[in-house]
Design a protein around this motif. Structure first.
Motif, PDB file in Angstrom:
ATOM      1  N   LYS A   1       1.047  -1.319   0.053  1.00  0.00           N
ATOM      2  CA  LYS A   1       0.329  -0.217  -0.202  1.00  0.00           C
ATOM      3  C   LYS A   1       0.941   1.296  -0.061  1.00  0.00           C
ATOM      4  O   LYS A   1       1.714   0.851   0.791  1.00  0.00           O
TER       5      LYS A   1
ATOM      6  N   THR B   1       0.647   5.595  -0.176  1.00  0.00           N
ATOM      7  CA  THR B   1      -0.201   6.267   0.157  1.00  0.00           C
ATOM      8  C   THR B   1       0.338   7.900   0.156  1.00  0.00           C
ATOM      9  O   THR B   1       1.630   7.773   0.001  1.00  0.00           O
TER      10      THR B   1
ATOM     11  N   LYS C   1       0.286  12.358  -1.047  1.00  0.00           N
ATOM     12  CA  LYS C   1      -0.884  14.045  -1.144  1.00  0.00           C
ATOM     13  C   LYS C   1      -0.434  14.136  -2.091  1.00  0.00           C
ATOM     14  O   LYS C   1       0.790  14.627  -2.503  1.00  0.00           O
TER      15      LYS C   1
ATOM     16  N   THR D   1      -7.424  11.485  -6.365  1.00  0.00           N
ATOM     17  CA  THR D   1      -7.333  12.164  -5.463  1.00  0.00           C
ATOM     18  C   THR D   1      -8.653  12.477  -5.192  1.00  0.00           C
ATOM     19  O   THR D   1      -9.446  13.248  -6.209  1.00  0.00           O
TER      20      THR D   1
ATOM     21  N   LYS E   1      -5.542  13.454  -1.566  1.00  0.00           N
ATOM     22  CA  LYS E   1      -4.716  12.160  -0.875  1.00  0.00           C
ATOM     23  C   LYS E   1      -5.233  10.460  -1.870  1.00  0.00           C
ATOM     24  O   LYS E   1      -6.488  11.078  -2.366  1.00  0.00           O
TER      25      LYS E   1
ATOM     26  N   THR F   1      -4.427   6.325  -2.022  1.00  0.00           N
ATOM     27  CA  THR F   1      -3.721   4.833  -1.991  1.00  0.00           C
ATOM     28  C   THR F   1      -4.055   4.218  -3.079  1.00  0.00           C
ATOM     29  O   THR F   1      -5.036   3.488  -3.802  1.00  0.00           O
TER      30      THR F   1
ATOM     31  N   LYS G   1      -2.789   0.344  -4.410  1.00  0.00           N
ATOM     32  CA  LYS G   1      -2.177  -1.096  -3.727  1.00  0.00           C
ATOM     33  C   LYS G   1      -1.986  -1.748  -4.502  1.00  0.00           C
ATOM     34  O   LYS G   1      -2.347  -2.147  -6.178  1.00  0.00           O
TER      35      LYS G   1
ATOM     36  N   ARG H   1       5.169   6.248   4.845  1.00  0.00           N
ATOM     37  CA  ARG H   1       4.257   7.628   5.421  1.00  0.00           C
ATOM     38  C   ARG H   1       4.307   8.981   4.441  1.00  0.00           C
ATOM     39  O   ARG H   1       5.038   8.956   5.171  1.00  0.00           O
TER      40      ARG H   1
END
Length: 553
Positions: A133, A135, A137, A164, A169, A171, A173, A206
């Motif tokens: 995953k 993530t 922005k 987004t 944001k 995410t 996969k 992150r």
């Protein structure tokens, strides 16, 4: 109980266009298309009666859907758009032979090079169960979140695409991937910002941030002077009659503050022809229209031509040759001066070419994008009746990490400023070339976007043609016939400046505008090419003058 069967067992239909050959052979009786229309209608009525009265109607020949296409001046049917089975086609051919032309109604495509950058990797099944995953922005230069950005992330085995949210944001996969196996990150904002392309992206576990840069044009900023306009010439059109330009495309975002339309027509199935043109789901048609005639006001951008009436003729989605024929008929009916077609396909159609000839005979200049396959010029641009436009880009007009970089080639202009676009179709049919990489223009939602393609090059030429026509009272005063469209075709070619690329990539060169009554630059002493160009222009003008004298005699 319902017995499950295969759909392939039923009689299949396909879409066709039916018409007459341009020249009927000496031993061939000319067909009456009204008679063919009646024959198809009778078959349709017979099928409807069969459906209503028989239990085995499902086994019958599928119903026909057909539309008569008529010449707007004479009202005579020139072709039929029909859905036919193989048996229907055979029956018509057996009955009419060479007196009838029956062609497949092939689909058409928009020539926007963004399609070349769809996800290149289809997901490959992984033997691993690990899900990665990522993530991130997306922010602008002022750290504000950017919503609606299409984000593509590819690895060695897997790809994912998301948009987004309101916080900027997203995410993604990916199965069987690690942070070290990721190969490419693409960001494609819906409007307002340049795209980004990051090879071998490095992510943290992150708090990942990616920034995008604002385009030079917006409704909240002073009017931008865009590179395409600078290159073909920012010229104010003279006062007088407004030039009418049809844009056959995906529709128009009605209500955009920086571009307007004088009217239009829609050709969607089952839609309202008087209203459908005001919708543009893809944004392609609105972008094209803005390049031609965005308003010369204090905001956003200006189009190449600042005194034009734009008529969007919507044939996308579901565009086909028959819909293009119907749109050409509408352009003739509307008495437009110029038609822009940023679309096409690989399949030739004799019936479509006949309507192109009809448009030229009605005094209309036809301009079309050459295509984005990098191969042979596509249709309708490949027809001699149509001005075929290739695309080039300019170094330094887009960020180095944007998608636009991928279109750069080794085919560079003599002065080193321009390059032939990698995607542009090429060949002896190319008449002219124009800006087609990193072209900023209007898009739905009151915004602006940057696109690539011969779709973007063609409207630059359509805008140039509109300005040249406004500057040419002699052409405006001509009857709306073949001589008028020929004269405007020649006037655009006369305005071309060669870039030093091969003829199959530039044709006669790039048409450049100069203010009306501006003195021509004399050739530089010792510059043989410039002198020859001047002589060629003088000869061409002399031939045109002689042609007019003969026509009036």
């Amino acid at each position: 109980m319902h017995e499950v069967t295969s759909a392939t067992d039923k009689r299949k239909t396909a879409k066709y266009i039916i018409g007459k050959p341009a020249i009927t052979g000496a031993n061939v009786d000319e067909v009456d298309l009204e008679e063919v229309f009646g024959q198809l209608k009778a078959k349709q009525e017979a099928f409807s009666a069969m459906q209503a009265g028989e239990d085995n109607a499902d086994e019958a020949v599928a119903p026909l859907a057909f539309t008569a296409l008529s010449d707007p001046d004479t009202g005579k049917v020139h072709s039929l758009s029909a859905e036919l089975t193989d048996d229907h086609v055979k029956e018509l051919k057996d009955q009419y032979g060479d007196a009838l032309v029956i062609e497949k109604d092939f689909p058409l495509q928009m020539f926007n090079a963004a399609d070349l950058f769809e996800m290149s990797q289809s997901p490959t099944l992984s033997t691993q169960n690990d899900e990665l995953k990522v993530t991130l922005k997306v922010l602008d230069e002022n750290d504000a979140p950017v919503q609606g950005v299409q984000v593509d992330l590819s690895g060695e085995l897997w790809s994912d695409r998301q948009r987004t949210n309101t916080q900027g944001k997203v995410t993604l996969k990916l199965f069987g991937e690690t942070l070290d196996s990721l190969t490419e990150l693409r960001l494609k904002p819906s409007s307002g910002y340049w795209s980004r392309l990051i090879q071998s992206p490095v992510f943290a576990t992150r708090d990942n941030v990616v920034r995008v840069t604002a385009l030079p044009a917006s409704t909240g900023a002073p009017q931008a002077d865009l590179w395409g306009n600078q290159t073909v010439g920012n010229v104010t059109m003279p006062d007088g009659a407004r030039i009418r330009v049809a844009v056959i495309d995906s529709g128009f975002a009605d209500g955009h503050p920086d571009v307007s339309a004088a009217g239009g027509r829609g050709f969607a199935e089952g839609g309202d022809p008087e209203e459908d043109w005001k919708t543009d789901d893809s944004g392609h048609g609105t972008h094209v229209a803005g390049t031609i005639g965005a308003l010369n006001n204090a905001i956003g951008m200006r189009g190449v031509a600042d005194r034009v009436d734009i008529f969007p003729l919507r044939i996308f989605p579901g565009a086909s040759i028959s819909k293009l024929i119907a749109a050409i008929d509408a352009a003739i009916e509307l008495k437009v001066d110029v038609v822009n077609m940023s679309l096409g396909g690989a399949n030739k159609s004799d019936l479509l070419q006949q309507r192109m000839q009809a448009a030229r005979a009605a005094g209309i200049l036809l301009i079309a994008a050459a295509g984005n396959s990098g191969g042979d010029v596509m249709f309708p641009a490949a027809y001699p009746e149509v001005m075929a436009v290739a695309a080039f880009g300019k170094f330094g007009t887009f960020p180095n990490d944007s998608f636009h970089t991928r279109h750069v080639t080794e085919h560079v202009s003599q002065d080193g400023e321009f390059f032939a676009a990698k995607f542009t179709c090429r060949g002896p049919q190319i008449d002219v070339c124009a800006p087609g990489v990193a072209i900023v223009s209007t898009v739905p939602g009151n915004g602006f976007g940057s696109n690539d393609g011969t779709s973007m090059a063609a409207p630059h030429v359509a805008g140039v043609a509109a300005v040249l026509l406004a500057q040419s009272e002699d052409i405006q005063g001509m009857a709306r016939n073949q001589s008028r469209s020929d004269a405007l075709f020649s006037r655009v070619l006369d305005a071309c400046q060669p870039l030093g690329l091969s003829a199959e990539l530039q044709g006669r060169g790039m048409p450049v505008l100069v203010p009306q009554n501006a003195p021509e630059d004399p050739p530089v002493a010792g510059d043989d090419d410039a002198a020859l160009d001047t002589v060629a222009r003088l000869i061409q003008r002399a031939l045109e003058a002689a042609k007019k004298i003969n026509a009036s005699a």
